[in-house]
Write an enzyme that holds these catalytic residues in place. Structure first.
Site, PDB file in Angstrom:
ATOM      1  N   GLY A 105       0.833  -1.200   0.000  1.00  0.00           N
ATOM      2  CA  GLY A 105       0.000   0.000   0.000  1.00  0.00           C
ATOM      3  C   GLY A 105       0.865   1.247   0.000  1.00  0.00           C
ATOM      4  O   GLY A 105       2.017   1.211   0.407  1.00  0.00           O
ATOM      5  N   LYS A 106       0.307   2.326  -0.495  1.00  0.00           N
ATOM      6  CA  LYS A 106       1.026   3.600  -0.479  1.00  0.00           C
ATOM      7  C   LYS A 106       0.146   4.643   0.185  1.00  0.00           C
ATOM      8  O   LYS A 106      -1.080   4.609   0.039  1.00  0.00           O
ATOM      9  CB  LYS A 106       1.355   4.049  -1.913  1.00  0.00           C
ATOM     10  CG  LYS A 106       2.644   3.472  -2.473  1.00  0.00           C
ATOM     11  CD  LYS A 106       3.651   4.584  -2.682  1.00  0.00           C
ATOM     12  CE  LYS A 106       5.017   4.202  -3.000  1.00  0.00           C
ATOM     13  NZ  LYS A 106       5.835   3.190  -3.041  1.00  0.00           N
ATOM     14  N   ALA A 108       0.099   8.917   2.053  1.00  0.00           N
ATOM     15  CA  ALA A 108       0.592  10.279   1.907  1.00  0.00           C
ATOM     16  C   ALA A 108       2.002  10.442   2.491  1.00  0.00           C
ATOM     17  O   ALA A 108       2.801  11.219   1.988  1.00  0.00           O
ATOM     18  CB  ALA A 108      -0.371  11.241   2.582  1.00  0.00           C
ATOM     19  N   GLU A 111       4.634   4.265   3.088  1.00  0.00           N
ATOM     20  CA  GLU A 111       4.020   3.116   2.447  1.00  0.00           C
ATOM     21  C   GLU A 111       3.731   2.035   3.468  1.00  0.00           C
ATOM     22  O   GLU A 111       4.150   2.112   4.622  1.00  0.00           O
ATOM     23  CB  GLU A 111       4.934   2.593   1.344  1.00  0.00           C
ATOM     24  CG  GLU A 111       6.335   2.305   1.846  1.00  0.00           C
ATOM     25  CD  GLU A 111       7.343   2.164   0.715  1.00  0.00           C
ATOM     26  OE1 GLU A 111       7.072   2.607  -0.404  1.00  0.00           O
ATOM     27  OE2 GLU A 111       8.406   1.595   0.975  1.00  0.00           O
ATOM     28  N   LYS A 127       3.895  -0.046   8.455  1.00  0.00           N
ATOM     29  CA  LYS A 127       3.597   1.253   7.866  1.00  0.00           C
ATOM     30  C   LYS A 127       4.740   2.200   8.185  1.00  0.00           C
ATOM     31  O   LYS A 127       5.143   2.316   9.335  1.00  0.00           O
ATOM     32  CB  LYS A 127       2.289   1.780   8.467  1.00  0.00           C
ATOM     33  CG  LYS A 127       1.817   3.103   7.907  1.00  0.00           C
ATOM     34  CD  LYS A 127       0.358   3.324   8.262  1.00  0.00           C
ATOM     35  CE  LYS A 127      -0.116   4.695   7.825  1.00  0.00           C
ATOM     36  NZ  LYS A 127      -1.576   4.805   7.915  1.00  0.00           N
ATOM     37  N   ASP A 221     -12.572   9.441   9.902  1.00  0.00           N
ATOM     38  CA  ASP A 221     -12.195   9.197   8.510  1.00  0.00           C
ATOM     39  C   ASP A 221     -12.535   7.768   8.120  1.00  0.00           C
ATOM     40  O   ASP A 221     -11.759   7.104   7.446  1.00  0.00           O
ATOM     41  CB  ASP A 221     -10.701   9.474   8.327  1.00  0.00           C
ATOM     42  CG  ASP A 221     -10.324   9.576   6.856  1.00  0.00           C
ATOM     43  OD1 ASP A 221     -11.206   9.944   6.047  1.00  0.00           O
ATOM     44  OD2 ASP A 221      -9.174   9.270   6.515  1.00  0.00           O
TER      45      ASP A 221
HETATM   46  N1  LIG Z   1      -2.482  -3.953   8.714  1.00  0.00           N
HETATM   47  C1  LIG Z   1      -2.624  -4.007   7.380  1.00  0.00           C
HETATM   48  N2  LIG Z   1      -2.732  -5.203   6.772  1.00  0.00           N
HETATM   49  C2  LIG Z   1      -2.878  -5.256   5.436  1.00  0.00           C
HETATM   50  N3  LIG Z   1      -2.939  -4.185   4.632  1.00  0.00           N
HETATM   51  C3  LIG Z   1      -2.838  -2.975   5.177  1.00  0.00           C
HETATM   52  C4  LIG Z   1      -2.679  -2.810   6.580  1.00  0.00           C
HETATM   53  N4  LIG Z   1      -2.613  -1.490   6.841  1.00  0.00           N
HETATM   54  C5  LIG Z   1      -2.727  -0.865   5.660  1.00  0.00           C
HETATM   55  N5  LIG Z   1      -2.856  -1.738   4.642  1.00  0.00           N
HETATM   56  C6  LIG Z   1      -3.001  -1.439   3.203  1.00  0.00           C
HETATM   57  O1  LIG Z   1      -2.280  -0.258   2.884  1.00  0.00           O
HETATM   58  C7  LIG Z   1      -3.165   0.740   2.403  1.00  0.00           C
HETATM   59  C8  LIG Z   1      -2.719   2.097   2.921  1.00  0.00           C
HETATM   60  O2  LIG Z   1      -2.729   2.085   4.329  1.00  0.00           O
HETATM   61  P1  LIG Z   1      -3.238   3.302   5.176  1.00  0.00           P
HETATM   62  O3  LIG Z   1      -4.553   3.757   4.641  1.00  0.00           O
HETATM   63  O4  LIG Z   1      -3.156   2.914   6.596  1.00  0.00           O
HETATM   64  O5  LIG Z   1      -2.102   4.341   4.921  1.00  0.00           O
HETATM   65  P2  LIG Z   1      -2.200   5.749   4.272  1.00  0.00           P
HETATM   66  O6  LIG Z   1      -2.832   5.602   2.924  1.00  0.00           O
HETATM   67  O7  LIG Z   1      -0.827   6.293   4.407  1.00  0.00           O
HETATM   68  O8  LIG Z   1      -3.127   6.571   5.214  1.00  0.00           O
HETATM   69  P3  LIG Z   1      -3.751   7.968   4.813  1.00  0.00           P
HETATM   70  O9  LIG Z   1      -5.151   7.618   4.379  1.00  0.00           O
HETATM   71  O10 LIG Z   1      -3.682   8.714   6.105  1.00  0.00           O
HETATM   72  O11 LIG Z   1      -2.927   8.540   3.731  1.00  0.00           O
HETATM   73  C9  LIG Z   1      -4.549   0.321   2.905  1.00  0.00           C
HETATM   74  O12 LIG Z   1      -5.586   0.785   2.084  1.00  0.00           O
HETATM   75  C10 LIG Z   1      -4.457  -1.197   2.868  1.00  0.00           C
HETATM   76  O13 LIG Z   1      -4.739  -1.694   1.586  1.00  0.00           O
END
Ligand SMILES: Nc1ncnc2c1ncn2[C@@H]1O[C@H](COP(=O)(O)OP(=O)(O)OP(=O)(O)O)[C@@H](O)[C@H]1O
Lengths: 471, 210
Positions: A105-106, A108, A111, A127, A221
């Site tokens: 996943g990616k 802001a 990753e 993360k 959110d």
């Molecule tokens: N514990 C986890 N297990 C599996 N996949 C995960 C997990 N945490 C996050 N992901 C995957 O990574 C993606 C991005 O994670 P997350 O939304 O937590 O980070 P972000 O995009 O940096 O957050 P933000 O929405 O604040 O930018 C998620 O949509 C999911 O697909």
């Protein structure tokens, strides 16, 4: 008080930071804050450790069938786990302790990657968050909230955090890996869900939201991308990046004040005092009251504007403050999307979405070509309404749409979609092809001083787990 | 560096500084061995924390602890500690050098998997209790020097509630696990440790157990 009441050896001392380097005062402040944090954690840890022991002792005492010898073995086993946990505190975890399997996943600020802990072989989701990006965008309070929600909860509805650590550039959150992907991906795949399938996901989300609220947090959110699917097809909430706890540390302005006070000379009123005022930390373990007061203090309203708008409640955009009802609005918007195939105010631009949310009375409409049961439409309308008329957790659970749902057992029944996984590192439910898999380039060391570091105080975390899975 | 007229009694024994504390209440709560927990692990993690926290404060004070200001590792008007070098000779060192040796030595021990094991399955060595006593004695000296030579600076930096609590916790813990000898806390009759008096005062005041 007058000087007469002072002891004979009372001494006045003229305090002045004049003879020190510029760095000394902020560094002293940092040392003080670290020590305050240390003692708070020490007291909390003692309370929790005690509670775990008392709980086990009570459980064993109630068991009349078990032999004394076995009971003793259980207690010794707890002792070994507690000892291992203490050892973990001395263990400096770092990036080297984890091997990247894949980027899944990616976000802001970094990753999310699937990783394997080298010594145990255990699989986690890690993360990463870039400190300088967060400082630049004033996201500290948000990430702090994320770490706290994940760290405080033992709830099956919230993604578990096992470790968090940091180096000069990056924060790392090591969480349980949920191999089933997220609800957004699932909605992309299936377009809409039947009412039965929707009932399952919305019921589970309702319990998850309720659990987050019980911890004293507002998520703010909740959206399909933050609803993750575990190996059995049940949901857990993640991404508390925008959630607001009631700890003062979650308030961005709190950090600013912290940094300011560390940077500047003490205010004149403080300088005039002979003794230093501190918020004393009391070494009492038995006081339920103290915990209750602390929790009660968290129940303040949160003010601020945030995030991508589709699922966000209208009151969040009005700078009037709001409570945890805002999460129930989001649930309504997600339910709408599950049944209709798109969120209620989806538009060409976020600006347009935002305007529709503000005038939701005019824009909330169910398309003619989709058939919804009366109960389903009614529930959505009772969630997507003004905060004072919005249903609360208990009302939601009693809504006719959920007729027949066994709220206590739902997490244990078979989920409508169970991920089909070939191994513990199966990432087929993640769009890994669309994500750049090249290792992140090492960022240039920032020249952050004591102040920057201070902002990240308290991120280092290691979870105590009864199920020794984490070790 | 900042200074103020030296009173007859050390500042750290004077009101209101002697009673300044971040942590209120009896240290027993966080000192006693949690039931069923391995005493080695408990002592190890606590020593780790004392070192880390003390290092944090010395790091701030160190700019005032120089070869010029502190040519000896003093801890009382007539007490300078000496360092035992590799040839087992006792040598005089400036306080910053002495403290640097102590802190580096302790850090290396903490990082040594054979002394402070962190990996699962690794046990503490037989010599661990003796090593810890040694470490504790040296950390006590660092505290004693800061109190004796740098307390005004602690006050200028408004750190006395914190530093006092850290030291009181250190003393309470050392007593509970017999890591401190009374002679080390008080010093010799002709060369008392300044903080020996503080220990007595805190015991009288009930901050430490008699
Ligand atoms: N514990 C986890 N297990 C599996 N996949 C995960 C997990 N945490 C996050 N992901 C995957 O990574 C993606 C991005 O994670 P997350 O939304 O937590 O980070 P972000 O995009 O940096 O957050 P933000 O929405 O604040 O930018 C998620 O949509 C999911 O697909």
């Amino acid at each position: 008080s007058s000087d007469k009441s002072k002891p004979a050896d009372y001494v006045y001392f003229e305090r002045s930071p004049a003879g020190f380097s510029d760095d000394a005062v902020p560094r002293a402040k940092a040392a003080q804050l670290k020590l305050e944090h240390f003692y708070k954690v020490a007291v909390d840890a003692a309370i929790e450790r005690n509670a775990r022991r008392v709980e086990l002792e009570r459980k064993l005492q109630a068991d009349v069938m078990m032999s004394e010898e076995r009971k003793l073995r259980h207690l010794q086993q707890l002792g070994r786990k507690e000892s291992t946990f203490l050892r973990l505190r001395r263990t400096r975890l770092g990036l080297d302790d984890f091997r990247t399997v894949k980027v899944i996943g990616k976000g802001a600020f970094g990753e999310v990657r699937l990783v394997q802990k080298s010594d145990t072989g255990k699989i986690y989701a890690m993360k990463t968050l870039k400190k300088d990006e967060m400082l630049k965008k004033d996201q500290l309070a948000h990430v702090r909230a994320e770490r706290d929600v994940l760290a405080e909860s033992n709830s099956p509805w919230v993604v578990q955090l096992f470790y968090s650590f940091q180096d000069a550039q990056t924060l790392y959150l090591v969480m349980e890996f949920l191999p089933g992907g997220d609800l957004m991906t699932m909605l992309i795949k299936y377009d809409t869900f039947s009412e039965d399938v929707t009932r399952f996901y919305i019921a589970e989300c309702a319990l998850a939201i309720e659990a987050v609220h019980k911890l004293g947090f507002i998520h703010r959110d909740i959206k399909p991308d933050n609803i993750l699917i575990d190996k059995d097809g049940h949901i857990k909430l993640s991404d508390f990046g925008l959630s607001t706890g009631f700890h003062k540390q979650h308030d961005s302005s709190y950090y600013q004040r912290l940094l300011d006070s560390a940077n500047s000379v003490q205010p004149p009123t403080a300088a005039a005092r002979n003794s230093v005022m501190v918020n004393a930390i009391h070494l009492t373990m038995s006081s339920q009251d103290q915990i209750a007061t602390w929790k009660a203090n968290r129940r303040k309203l949160a003010y601020s504007t945030v995030g991508t708008p589709d699922y966000i409640a209208p009151e969040i955009f009005q700078q009037k403050g709001y409570g945890n009802e805002c999460d129930w609005w989001s649930l309504g918007a997600i339910m709408f999307e599950c049944l209709v195939g798109y969120p209620p105010f989806c538009s060409e631009s976020t600006h347009e979405t935002y305007q529709k949310i503000m005038q939701w009375q005019h824009y909330l409409a169910f398309p003619d070509d989709v058939h919804l049961s009366r109960e389903a439409e009614d529930l959505v309308r009772r969630l997507m309404t003004s905060p004072d008329r919005r249903m609360n957790a208990d009302q939601i659970k009693n809504h006719p749409f959920f007729c027949g749902v066994d709220w206590d057992a739902i997490r244990f029944i078979d989920a409508p979609f169970v991920p089909n996984l070939r191994s513990i590192t199966d990432t087929s439910y993640f769009p890994t092809d669309e994500i750049d898999q090249s290792p992140a380039e090492a960022s240039v060391a920032s020249a952050g001083g004591a102040q920057d570091d201070l902002a990240f105080l308290g991120y280092t975390f290691k979870r105590f787990t009864i199920s020794s899975q984490a070790f | 560096s900042p200074s103020s007229p030296a009173p007859s009694k050390p500042l750290y024994l004077c009101s209101p500084f002697v009673e300044a504390a971040l942590v209120k209440g009896n240290f027993k709560t966080i000192v006693v061995l949690p039931k069923y927990v391995d005493v080695m692990e408990w002592v190890a993690v606590n020593v780790f924390d004392f070192y880390t926290n003390l290092n944090e404060f010395y790091g701030v004070i160190s700019e005032c602890c120089t070869q010029q200001s502190c040519p000896a590792m003093s801890a009382g008007p007539s007490l300078n500690y000496t360092w035992i070098n590799q040839d087992r000779k006792s040598v005089n060192l400036a306080a910053p050098t002495y403290i640097d040796y102590v802190m580096t030595w302790v850090q290396n021990l903490l990082d040594d998997e054979n002394v402070f094991p962190t990996k699962s399955g690794h046990d503490f060595p037989q010599s661990f209790p003796a090593t810890i006593k040694h470490v504790y004695r040296q950390l006590l000296r660092v505290f004693a020097h800061i109190y004796h030579a740098h307390y005004p600076q602690i006050l200028h930096l408004r750190s006395e509630p914190h530093f006092n609590s850290l030291f009181a916790h250190f003393l309470a813990f050392g007593r509970e696990y017999q890591l401190l000898d009374v002679k080390d806390v008080r010093g010799a009759a002709n060369a008392p440790v300044g903080t020996g008096m503080l220990w007595e005062r805190w015991t009288e005041m009930g901050i430490l157990d008699a």
